[in-house]
Design a protein around this motif. Structure first.
Motif, short mmCIF file in Angstrom:
data_model
loop_
_atom_site.label_atom_id
_atom_site.label_comp_id
_atom_site.label_asym_id
_atom_site.label_seq_id
_atom_site.Cartn_x
_atom_site.Cartn_y
_atom_site.Cartn_z
N LEU A 10 -26.60 41.97 -19.35
CA LEU A 10 -27.58 42.49 -18.38
C LEU A 10 -26.90 43.38 -17.34
N ASN A 14 -28.04 47.22 -17.00
CA ASN A 14 -28.46 47.73 -15.70
C ASN A 14 -27.63 48.94 -15.31
N TRP A 35 -42.17 48.10 -20.89
CA TRP A 35 -41.61 48.19 -19.54
C TRP A 35 -42.76 48.20 -18.56
N GLU A 75 -34.07 34.96 -21.61
CA GLU A 75 -34.65 35.61 -20.44
C GLU A 75 -33.59 35.73 -19.36
N ASP A 98 -35.40 43.07 -11.66
CA ASP A 98 -35.82 43.34 -13.04
C ASP A 98 -35.75 42.05 -13.84
N TYR A 100 -36.05 40.41 -17.58
CA TYR A 100 -35.82 40.83 -18.96
C TYR A 100 -36.13 39.71 -19.93
N TRP A 102 -35.43 39.21 -24.30
CA TRP A 102 -34.75 39.86 -25.41
C TRP A 102 -34.79 38.98 -26.64
N ILE A 110 -33.54 44.23 -25.80
CA ILE A 110 -34.57 43.96 -24.79
C ILE A 110 -35.93 44.22 -25.41
N MET A 113 -39.37 44.35 -20.17
CA MET A 113 -38.78 44.48 -18.83
C MET A 113 -39.93 44.52 -17.82
#
Length: 121
Positions: A10, A14, A35, A75, A98, A100, A102, A110, A113
Motif C-alpha cells: 500500500l 500510494n 474508485w 483490506e 484511502d 483499499y 484487493w 486493487i 478504492m
C-alpha cells in the motif's frame, strides 16, 4: 514488485500515484477496479482510474506524507497529508484517507478504492 507485506504494498501503491508511476498503478489494479472519491461520481475500470489519476497534472506534482497504514486480511487504509507546491496560488494542504480492497497474494490487485480528501486551513 515483491513487497514483504501488504503494508509495504500500500505504501508503494500510494507513492506511485504521487510520483506518476502509471505502469505500476496499471499493473496493480484489476480490470474492473472501482474508485470512489467521496463527493464525486465513482469511476469503474482500470482505464478510467488511470485517466483520472494521471489526467490531473498537478496531482502528481504534490508532496505527500503517509501518517498511517493499517491492513487486515484483504483490506487496508492509508492516511496522510498532501501539499500542493503553490506556483501562482497559495500552498494548499489536504488530509486524505484511502480505503483499499484487493485480491491475490504476493502480487495483489486493487479491486476497490474509496478516497476521502479534505482541505485544511
Amino acid at each position: 514488485m515483491n513487497t514483504s507485506s501488504t503494508g509495504d504494498f500500500l505504501k508503494d501503491f500510494n507513492e506511485a500515484f504521487f510520483k506518476g508511476k502509471r505502469d505500476f498503478i496499471e499493473q496493480h489494479v484489476s480490470d474492473d477496479v472501482e474508485w470512489i472519491m467521496v463527493g464525486a461520481m465513482p469511476l469503474k475500470g482500470r482505464q478510467a482510474l488511470v485517466d483520472a489519476a494521471f489526467g490531473m497534472e498537478d496531482y502528481t506534482q504534490m508532496e505527500f506524507e503517509i501518517d498511517t497504514i493499517i491492513t487486515e486480511g484483504r483490506e487496508g487504509v492509508v492516511k496522510g497529508v498532501m501539499t500542493s507546491k503553490g506556483g501562482n496560488e497559495r500552498e494548499r494542504r489536504y488530509c486524505y484517507c484511502d480505503f483499499y480492497e484487493w485480491q491475490g497474494e504476493g502480487e495483489p490487485k486493487i479491486t476497490k478504492m474509496t478516497s476521502f480528501v479534505v482541505e485544511t486551513k
